[in-house]
Design a protein around this motif. Structure first.
Motif, mmCIF file in Angstrom:
data_model
loop_
_atom_site.group_PDB
_atom_site.id
_atom_site.type_symbol
_atom_site.label_atom_id
_atom_site.label_comp_id
_atom_site.label_asym_id
_atom_site.label_seq_id
_atom_site.Cartn_x
_atom_site.Cartn_y
_atom_site.Cartn_z
ATOM 1 N N ASN A 58 0.823 -1.217 0.000
ATOM 2 C CA ASN A 58 0.000 0.000 0.000
ATOM 3 C C ASN A 58 0.857 1.267 0.000
ATOM 4 O O ASN A 58 0.547 2.259 0.672
ATOM 5 N N GLY A 59 1.961 1.209 -0.766
ATOM 6 C CA GLY A 59 2.813 2.374 -0.896
ATOM 7 C C GLY A 59 3.743 2.625 0.271
ATOM 8 O O GLY A 59 4.496 3.608 0.265
ATOM 9 N N GLN A 60 3.714 1.759 1.280
ATOM 10 C CA GLN A 60 4.553 1.916 2.461
ATOM 11 C C GLN A 60 5.624 0.830 2.495
ATOM 12 O O GLN A 60 5.439 -0.268 1.970
ATOM 13 N N ALA A 61 6.741 1.135 3.144
ATOM 14 C CA ALA A 61 7.820 0.172 3.285
ATOM 15 C C ALA A 61 7.374 -0.988 4.165
ATOM 16 O O ALA A 61 6.940 -0.782 5.302
ATOM 17 N N ALA A 62 7.441 -2.201 3.642
ATOM 18 C CA ALA A 62 7.064 -3.382 4.421
ATOM 19 C C ALA A 62 8.109 -3.704 5.481
ATOM 20 O O ALA A 62 7.806 -4.375 6.478
ATOM 21 N N PHE A 63 9.346 -3.223 5.268
ATOM 22 C CA PHE A 63 10.441 -3.432 6.216
ATOM 23 C C PHE A 63 10.947 -2.047 6.641
ATOM 24 O O PHE A 63 11.961 -1.556 6.136
ATOM 25 N N PRO A 64 10.226 -1.403 7.543
ATOM 26 C CA PRO A 64 10.430 0.034 7.781
ATOM 27 C C PRO A 64 11.794 0.405 8.338
ATOM 28 O O PRO A 64 12.222 1.559 8.203
ATOM 29 N N ASN A 65 12.498 -0.528 8.947
ATOM 30 C CA ASN A 65 13.794 -0.214 9.550
ATOM 31 C C ASN A 65 14.974 -0.720 8.725
ATOM 32 O O ASN A 65 16.126 -0.600 9.159
ATOM 33 N N ALA A 66 14.691 -1.270 7.563
ATOM 34 C CA ALA A 66 15.731 -1.936 6.778
ATOM 35 C C ALA A 66 16.386 -1.001 5.768
ATOM 36 O O ALA A 66 15.724 -0.155 5.150
ATOM 37 N N ILE A 67 17.692 -1.191 5.599
ATOM 38 C CA ILE A 67 18.417 -0.635 4.455
ATOM 39 C C ILE A 67 18.293 -1.640 3.320
ATOM 40 O O ILE A 67 18.459 -2.846 3.523
ATOM 41 N N VAL A 68 17.978 -1.154 2.120
ATOM 42 C CA VAL A 68 17.845 -2.025 0.946
ATOM 43 C C VAL A 68 19.093 -1.872 0.091
ATOM 44 O O VAL A 68 19.498 -0.755 -0.255
ATOM 45 N N ARG A 69 19.695 -3.008 -0.249
ATOM 46 C CA ARG A 69 20.922 -3.005 -1.045
ATOM 47 C C ARG A 69 20.677 -3.773 -2.344
ATOM 48 O O ARG A 69 20.085 -4.850 -2.336
ATOM 49 N N ALA A 70 21.149 -3.196 -3.437
ATOM 50 C CA ALA A 70 21.074 -3.839 -4.759
ATOM 51 C C ALA A 70 22.217 -3.300 -5.596
ATOM 52 O O ALA A 70 22.748 -2.208 -5.329
ATOM 53 N N ASP A 71 22.602 -4.046 -6.623
ATOM 54 C CA ASP A 71 23.681 -3.589 -7.489
ATOM 55 C C ASP A 71 23.252 -2.337 -8.247
ATOM 56 O O ASP A 71 22.117 -2.218 -8.715
ATOM 57 N N LYS A 72 24.195 -1.391 -8.365
ATOM 58 C CA LYS A 72 23.911 -0.109 -9.009
ATOM 59 C C LYS A 72 23.464 -0.280 -10.460
ATOM 60 O O LYS A 72 22.628 0.495 -10.954
ATOM 61 N N HIS A 73 23.995 -1.288 -11.154
ATOM 62 C CA HIS A 73 23.590 -1.505 -12.548
ATOM 63 C C HIS A 73 22.095 -1.799 -12.644
ATOM 64 O O HIS A 73 21.415 -1.328 -13.557
ATOM 65 N N ASP A 74 21.575 -2.595 -11.707
ATOM 66 C CA ASP A 74 20.146 -2.900 -11.722
ATOM 67 C C ASP A 74 19.314 -1.689 -11.322
ATOM 68 O O ASP A 74 18.284 -1.399 -11.938
ATOM 69 N N ALA A 75 19.759 -0.982 -10.271
ATOM 70 C CA ALA A 75 19.024 0.200 -9.830
ATOM 71 C C ALA A 75 18.956 1.241 -10.941
ATOM 72 O O ALA A 75 17.890 1.808 -11.224
ATOM 73 N N ASP A 76 20.073 1.491 -11.592
ATOM 74 C CA ASP A 76 20.103 2.498 -12.654
ATOM 75 C C ASP A 76 19.221 2.093 -13.832
ATOM 76 O O ASP A 76 18.611 2.960 -14.487
ATOM 77 N N PHE A 77 19.154 0.788 -14.103
ATOM 78 C CA PHE A 77 18.375 0.328 -15.258
ATOM 79 C C PHE A 77 16.874 0.326 -14.970
ATOM 80 O O PHE A 77 16.088 0.932 -15.698
ATOM 81 N N TRP A 78 16.465 -0.341 -13.884
ATOM 82 C CA TRP A 78 15.038 -0.565 -13.645
ATOM 83 C C TRP A 78 14.321 0.637 -13.040
ATOM 84 O O TRP A 78 13.096 0.754 -13.156
ATOM 85 N N LEU A 79 15.053 1.545 -12.404
ATOM 86 C CA LEU A 79 14.420 2.721 -11.797
ATOM 87 C C LEU A 79 14.508 3.949 -12.701
ATOM 88 O O LEU A 79 14.165 5.056 -12.277
ATOM 89 N N SER A 80 14.908 3.742 -13.936
ATOM 90 C CA SER A 80 15.042 4.844 -14.893
ATOM 91 C C SER A 80 13.728 5.099 -15.633
ATOM 92 O O SER A 80 13.210 4.202 -16.314
ATOM 93 N N GLN A 81 13.224 6.313 -15.520
ATOM 94 C CA GLN A 81 12.014 6.685 -16.261
ATOM 95 C C GLN A 81 12.273 6.642 -17.752
ATOM 96 O O GLN A 81 11.410 6.232 -18.535
ATOM 97 N N ALA A 82 13.464 7.052 -18.162
ATOM 98 C CA ALA A 82 13.802 7.040 -19.596
ATOM 99 C C ALA A 82 13.780 5.626 -20.152
ATOM 100 O O ALA A 82 13.265 5.384 -21.256
ATOM 101 N N ASN A 83 14.330 4.658 -19.386
ATOM 102 C CA ASN A 83 14.316 3.270 -19.839
ATOM 103 C C ASN A 83 12.895 2.731 -19.910
ATOM 104 O O ASN A 83 12.559 1.978 -20.833
ATOM 105 N N MET A 84 12.058 3.096 -18.941
ATOM 106 C CA MET A 84 10.672 2.633 -18.969
ATOM 107 C C MET A 84 9.930 3.225 -20.170
ATOM 108 O O MET A 84 9.162 2.530 -20.842
#
Length: 317
Positions: free
Chosen positions: A148-174
Motif C-alpha cells: 500500500n505504498g509503504q515500506a514493508a520493512f520500515p527499519n531496513a536498508i535495501v541493497r542492490a547492485d547499481k547496474h540494476d538500480a540504474d536500469f530498472w528505476l530509470s524513467q527514460a528506460n521505462m
C-alpha cells in the motif's frame, strides 16, 4: 399358529446400516504448513521463506524447442505449465537480520505474496529486518518490499547492485521499453519508492562485502546487475543465486539453456556455468529462488552438466 422369523447376523448388519445415519468423509484440508524451513550454517541461522508458487509455461519460456522441454520435464514427472516456487532467504548472523529477496507482494496474483506472513510464522517480524539484499529488480523479487505504498520493512536498508538500480528505476528506460516490458519497470519503481524517499536504498557496485559474513558476487546477465550472495560462517558456505536457474529438470542437464526473461542470455548462461562450477568444486550449498521450496542443496559436476542433491531435512536441536 405363531410365525417365528429368523434374524440372521447378516440381516442384522444390513438393517443397522440402513437405519444408521450416513457419516460424511472428512473434508479436504486444502492447506499446507506455513512455508519456512530453517538450517544452521556455522553460527548463522538461515531460514528459507516461501512466497508461494506460480505456474510458468516453461515450454514457451525456455530458449529451446518446446517439445524438448516437454520431454525433459516429463522425465522428472513434471509438465508445463510448471508450478514454480518463489523463495526468499532470511539470514540471522547474530549481529544483523538480513533478508535476501522479498517475493512478489501483490504484483503476481493470489498464489504469491505470502512471504511476510511466512516470515512472521517463522518467528520474526518485518520490523526486525536490518537489511534487505536484492538479487535483481524483477517483480517477483522486489514486490514484497512495499505494501500500500509503504515500506514493508520500515527499519531496513535495501541493497542492490547499481547496474540494476540504474536500469530498472530509470524513467527514460521505462518510456522506451516495449509495452509488454513496462510492467517490470513499474513494479520495481513502486516497490523501491518508499526506500528511495527515506534514503534507505543504498546501491553498491559489483563484488563487495555487504556485512560480515555476507558478500555480493557479480552474476550479471539475467538482468544488468543480477547479483548472487555468498553467506559464510565457520567455513560453511551458502550461495544464494537468485535467478541463475528456473527449471532444474532442464537446466542442470543443459546449463546452456536460457530463459526469455534474461536481458543478456549469453552472459546469463556464462554466469550460471561459472557459479555452478565453483559451488560444485568447493561443496557449498546453494539457495535458488525458483527451485522447489526450500531450494537448498548441493551440486555435483557431471561433465558439462550438474547433478542436484537436495539438502537433507534438518530438525534443529
Amino acid at each position: 399358529m405363531k410365525l417365528i422369523s429368523k434374524f440372521t447376523p447378516l440381516a442384522a448388519a444390513i438393517a443397522f446400516a440402513i437405519a444408521a445415519p450416513a457419516m460424511a468423509a472428512a473434508p479436504l484440508a486444502g492447506t499446507n504448513a506455513p512455508g519456512f524451513f530453517r538450517i544452521m550454517l556455522g553460527d548463522f541461522e538461515v531460514t528459507a521463506i516461501s512466497d508461494g508458487t506460480v505456474d510458468l509455461p516453461m515450454n514457451k519460456l525456455l530458449q529451446q524447442a518446446p517439445a524438448k522441454t516437454d520431454q525433459e520435464l516429463a522425465r522428472s514427472y513434471l509438465a508445463s505449465p510448471l508450478e514454480t516456487s518463489v523463495t526468499g532467504y532470511l539470514v540471522n548472523t547474530g549481529a544483523k537480520l538480513v533478508l535476501i529477496d522479498t517475493g512478489a507482494g501483490n504484483l503476481f496474483g493470489p498464489t504469491l505474496g505470502k512471504l511476510l506472513a511466512n516470515l512472521k510464522a517463522s518467528g520474526y517480524q518485518p520490523e526486525q529486518v536490518d537489511e534487505v539484499l536484492i538479487t535483481h529488480m524483477h517483480p517477483d523479487h522486489v514486490g514484497g518490499l512495499a505494501a500500500n505504498g509503504q515500506a514493508a520493512f520500515p527499519n531496513a536498508i535495501v541493497r542492490a547492485d547499481k547496474h540494476d538500480a540504474d536500469f530498472w528505476l530509470s524513467q527514460a528506460n521505462m518510456d522506451k521499453a516495449p509495452a509488454e516490458n513496462k510492467g517490470f519497470f513499474q513494479g520495481a519503481t513502486a516497490s523501491l519508492s518508499p526506500y528511495v524517499a527515506n534514503q534507505h536504498l543504498q546501491p553498491f557496485n559489483g563484488a563487495v562485502e555487504i556485512t560480515p559474513g555476507i558478500r555480493a558476487v557479480a552474476s550479471y546477465g539475467h538482468t544488468p546487475g543480477h547479483i548472487s550472495y555468498m553467506v559464510e560462517s565457520k567455513g560453511k558456505k551458502l550461495l544464494v543465486v537468485g535467478d541463475l536457474i528456473h527449471a532444474g529438470a532442464v537446466q542442470f542437464e543443459h546449463p546452456e539453456v536460457t530463459i526469455g526473461f534474461d536481458t543478456d542470455p549469453k552472459t546469463a548462461a556464462y554466469a550460471r556455468k561459472q557459479a555452478f562450477t565453483a559451488v560444485a568444486k568447493e561443496g557449498a550449498l546453494i539457495g535458488a529462488a525458483h527451485l522447489p521450496f526450500p531450494g537448498l542443496g548441493h551440486l555435483r559436476s557431471a561433465g558439462q552438466a550438474y547433478q542436484w542433491v537436495p539438502a537433507n531435512y534438518t530438525q534443529l536441536r
